[in-house]
Design a protein around this motif. Structure first.
Motif, mmCIF file in Angstrom:
data_model
loop_
_atom_site.group_PDB
_atom_site.id
_atom_site.type_symbol
_atom_site.label_atom_id
_atom_site.label_comp_id
_atom_site.label_asym_id
_atom_site.label_seq_id
_atom_site.Cartn_x
_atom_site.Cartn_y
_atom_site.Cartn_z
ATOM 1 N N UNK A 124 0.850 -1.189 0.000
ATOM 2 C CA UNK A 124 0.000 0.000 0.000
ATOM 3 C C UNK A 124 0.885 1.238 0.000
ATOM 4 N N UNK A 125 0.626 2.144 -0.958
ATOM 5 C CA UNK A 125 1.374 3.393 -1.045
ATOM 6 C C UNK A 125 0.385 4.561 -0.900
ATOM 7 N N UNK A 126 0.107 4.984 0.355
ATOM 8 C CA UNK A 126 -0.891 6.047 0.566
ATOM 9 C C UNK A 126 -0.455 7.390 0.013
ATOM 10 N N UNK A 157 3.229 9.386 -1.962
ATOM 11 C CA UNK A 157 4.455 9.106 -2.699
ATOM 12 C C UNK A 157 5.608 8.807 -1.742
ATOM 13 N N UNK A 158 6.352 7.741 -2.061
ATOM 14 C CA UNK A 158 7.559 7.327 -1.340
ATOM 15 C C UNK A 158 7.298 6.704 0.031
ATOM 16 N N UNK A 159 6.027 6.504 0.399
ATOM 17 C CA UNK A 159 5.704 5.783 1.624
ATOM 18 C C UNK A 159 5.099 4.441 1.237
ATOM 19 N N UNK A 160 5.759 3.364 1.633
ATOM 20 C CA UNK A 160 5.316 2.023 1.269
ATOM 21 C C UNK A 160 5.048 1.208 2.535
ATOM 22 N N UNK A 161 3.873 0.633 2.603
ATOM 23 C CA UNK A 161 3.488 -0.239 3.705
ATOM 24 C C UNK A 161 3.208 -1.620 3.120
ATOM 25 N N UNK A 162 3.809 -2.651 3.693
ATOM 26 C CA UNK A 162 3.657 -4.006 3.139
ATOM 27 C C UNK A 162 3.327 -4.990 4.244
ATOM 28 N N UNK A 163 2.273 -5.764 4.028
ATOM 29 C CA UNK A 163 1.927 -6.872 4.920
ATOM 30 C C UNK A 163 2.347 -8.164 4.213
ATOM 31 N N UNK A 164 3.188 -8.949 4.885
ATOM 32 C CA UNK A 164 3.737 -10.166 4.289
ATOM 33 C C UNK A 164 3.286 -11.373 5.097
ATOM 34 N N UNK A 165 2.836 -12.407 4.420
ATOM 35 C CA UNK A 165 2.333 -13.605 5.091
ATOM 36 C C UNK A 165 2.978 -14.854 4.504
ATOM 37 N N UNK A 166 3.187 -15.855 5.355
ATOM 38 C CA UNK A 166 3.760 -17.122 4.896
ATOM 39 C C UNK A 166 3.112 -18.278 5.634
ATOM 40 N N UNK A 167 2.587 -19.227 4.866
ATOM 41 C CA UNK A 167 2.048 -20.453 5.444
ATOM 42 C C UNK A 167 2.856 -21.633 4.940
ATOM 43 N N UNK A 168 3.270 -22.489 5.859
ATOM 44 C CA UNK A 168 3.986 -23.724 5.526
ATOM 45 C C UNK A 168 3.238 -24.877 6.175
#
Length: 706
Positions: free
Chosen positions: A610-612, A614-625
């Motif tokens: 999500x880039x609300x 300019x130049x601000x980036x928010x990232x939600x990262x998920x991993x399932x194993x």
């Protein structure tokens, strides 16, 4: 240790002197960036693929990982790629880390750096701890899943990972990056580039220091690395000389933890534990792994005309180091010592050393005209390694002398290969691909036996495929690849062992539109004599493997990049697979069909960006194993539970009107939901041991570019 850095600096001066006259004598100047980038890519063109190649692959650029590059190792930065599972001995991504692709471990993942083999010749492993912060000097990575195309070095049985180091910069630049976080983690990096001097010559470099106390008790890491590069750029010529390497000192945390202890003390580390003469439980303060590895590469890329380009490279790697253990009640005989009156054993401190040299050449030529693209290439490499052990202290010294060696073994391995690969466009829609490789390996080593191994292997590895462009957005492909692979040193130490064979079938679909990129493929990997992990470790912590006469991996991989809007981007991926041994026998007893160890049936990753502003980036990262087994017998005690972990990453940059070109602030919260989980383990006979991972933890960084 200090002297090796001095030697590396001297090597860089020699490279500068070698490249300097080329720069001074250059008469022509060119700013054709397109041509320059093509020359730079020649370094890896022989081992890389593109969307016209019927091979399953994913790319990762420096930009993709920049906001998370806060000290954790390269496997951890690759965690969200399709079919990838990663783990960390220390529990927080610093120090020793591991990676599996499609259930196959790192010894089956062929790794090259600028086309030069990186896998250790004897163990086949890749130890990124020896090159800390190397991600800061990499411009791109390509992960080819399955057999992939022909490459240099160890045969690929799960994936090929090739890395391309930093290109040169036309303008002078500098960078200072610092990060801090949980468990006293910290990274300090300084980079520079002179820019192209006289439009011809550039010198660039990096120095890094990384440290962490680790999540697990005493799992500390003290890591240092360097990277220095000299580049000559001509109108049709690119010459690069590189020296890089690192030094690591990590407190051992590879023992794992048993189940009962895990339930009450997740961070307990048994490494170094002993009972002193007064009955007190203590931990030896230098139960450490110490290693230094230095690399030198020289590349010459030439574009002879519009059709022909070539690359020739020379390389040399020097590795030397040891790990140290406190051993209680060690038998004198095991260490070549005579018994002392009334004593048959003693407490002692030992060091197990490696001292190895790896050197050789790689080469390739590319011919491209209209519908025909041909690459001829290969390499010749030799490894010479010594293994020896020393007792540096003993409570009862017996007849030992300082510097005595209780074993002294060697390994010599020569690995040569040649390959030819070609793509031919039959029409605007249809293209065919062919790839043949001949690889000859000679390996000699001794160990407990006077001759542990003296084998020569001749491998022929053909690959064919077809690509069909349905239209400008859709591409279908099918490929078949054959791979053969020799056992590693640990396999030979386990007894009678056979080389393994693989037939890999890939059927895929690529879709690319303005807002959506989509990849889906089905793979069927049919093995003969696959060396499968038993789940056990030997006495130095190396995984023990044995041949499974017949086995297979069948799976579906899907990944996508979807622009939901101007502010939102979604990047999901998942792998559904079945991984089976067929009619497995264990110690002569028929077991039947069982799941291959360390092969979860479901792996899924997800990035929501999500880039609300300019130049601000928010990232939600998920991993399932998904659930997996730590041996091949499917016993309940060998079950490793599934886990679902989420991270949160934030990055903000601005361009102040000051001495700094860009200022960037990064933040990373790992395991933001504070999940209690283990990512790896092994079986010691019938007893499971686990590697617990950290709960919620964070890293923050500040990068200044000028």
């Amino acid at each position: 240790m200090e002297n090796s850095y001095v030697k590396s600096l001297k090597a860089s001066v020699v490279l500068t002197l070698f490249l300097g006259p080329l720069w001074l004598s250059a008469q022509q100047k060119s700013n054709d960036s397109t041509q320059v980038n093509q020359l730079d890519e020649v370094l890896v063109k022989a081992v890389r693929v593109n969307k016209k190649t019927p091979v399953t692959f994913s790319n990762l650029t420096q930009k993709d990982i920049a906001s998370r590059n806060l000290g954790q190792d390269i496997p951890i930065l690759m965690n969200y790629m399709p079919s990838v599972v990663t783990t960390s001995d220390a529990g927080n991504g610093f120090g020793y880390t591991g990676i599996r692709v499609r259930g196959t471990d790192a010894t089956r993942v062929n790794v090259t750096i600028n086309g030069i083999p990186y896998n250790d010749s004897e163990s086949h492993g890749t130890f990124w701890v020896n090159m800390p912060d190397f991600a800061s000097s990499v411009q791109s990575m390509q992960l080819q899943r399955g057999v992939g195309t022909s490459t240099n070095g160890a045969g690929a049985f799960g994936a090929s990972l090739n890395l391309l180091t930093d290109s040169y910069s036309k303008k002078g630049t500098g960078e200072i990056a610092n990060s801090f976080g949980s468990f006293n983690a910290r990274k300090h990096t300084v980079k520079f580039s002179t820019g192209l001097m006289n439009d011809r010559f550039e010198i660039a470099g990096r120095l890094s220091q990384i440290a962490s106390d680790g999540y697990v008790d005493r799992a500390s890491a003290d890591l240092k690395s360097y990277f220095l590069q000299g580049t000559y750029v001509g109108k049709t010529t690119l010459i690069k000389g590189l020296v890089f390497g690192g030094r690591e000192r990590t407190y051992q945390s590879w023992n794992g933890i048993d189940g009962p202890t895990l339930a009450v003390d997740r961070t307990f580390n048994s490494a170094g534990i002993f009972t002193d003469e007064f009955g007190n439980t203590r931990f030896y303060d230098n139960e450490t792994d110490n290693y230094q590895q230095d690399h030198a590469q020289l590349h010459w890329s030439e574009r002879w005309n519009d059709r022909w380009s070539t690359n020739v490279a020379l390389h040399y790697t020097k590795g030397k180091g040891y790990f140290e253990n406190y051993k209680e009640d060690a038998d004198f005989a095991e260490y070549g010592l005579a018994p002392v009156a009334g004593q048959t054993s003693t407490d002692l401190i030992r060091q197990k050393w490696l001292d190895n040299d790896f050197y050789g050449t790689t080469f390739s030529a590319n011919y491209k005209k209209d519908e025909f693209d041909l690459i001829l290439g290969g390499g010749w490499n030799k490894y010479e390694g010594l293994h020896f052990g020393r007792v540096i202290w003993a409570r009862f010294a017996s007849t030992s002398e300082l510097g005595d060696e209780y074993y002294n073994d060697y390994g010599i391995k020569t690995d040569g290969n040649v390959f030819a690969k070609a793509t031919y466009d039959l029409s605007s829609q249809w293209s065919v691909y062919g790839d043949v490789q001949y690889r000859r390996v000679n390996y000699k080593a001794n160990g407990v036996q006077p001759t542990l191994v003296d084998d020569t292997f001749n491998f022929f590895n053909p690959k064919v495929g077809v690509n069909y462009a349905v239209n400008t957005k859709n591409i279908l492909y099918f490929s078949y690849a054959r791979a053969n692979r020799e056992p590693n040193r640990t396999d030979y130490e386990g007894g009678n062992v056979r080389p393994e064979k693989l037939n890999d079938f890939e059927l895929g679909w690529r879709y690319e539109a303005s807002k959506v990129q989509f990849n889906a493929n089905v793979y069927y990997m049919l093995y003969r004599d696959q060396l499968i992990l038993t789940g056990a470790l030997d006495d130095v912590g190396s995984p023990v493997r044995s041949n499974s006469e017949r086995s297979y991996r069948l799976g579906l991989e899907v990944d996508a990049t979807i622009a939901l809007s101007k502010q939102w981007i979604w990047k999901p991926n998942f792998t559904i697979s079945q991984n089976q041994n067929i009619d497995l026998t264990n110690n002569g007893v028929a077991v039947g069909n069982t799941a291959i160890a360390y092969s979860p049936n479901l792996i899924a990753g997800n990035l929501l960006l999500f880039e609300p502003v300019k130049n601000l980036h928010l990232t939600w990262l998920s991993k399932f194993v998904g659930e997996q087994f730590m041996n091949n017998l499917e016993r309940p005690e060998a079950r490793l539970p599934d886990y679902f972990v989420n991270d949160f990453n934030v990055s903000y940059s601005w361009n102040p009107k000051s001495v700094f070109r860009t200022i960037t602030v990064n933040g990373l919260v790992n395991n933001i939901l504070d999940k209690t989980y283990v990512s790896n383990g092994y079986m010691w006979d019938i007893f499971p041991y686990y590697y617990p991972q950290a709960g919620r933890n964070f890293l923050v960084g500040l990068t200044l570019q000028f």
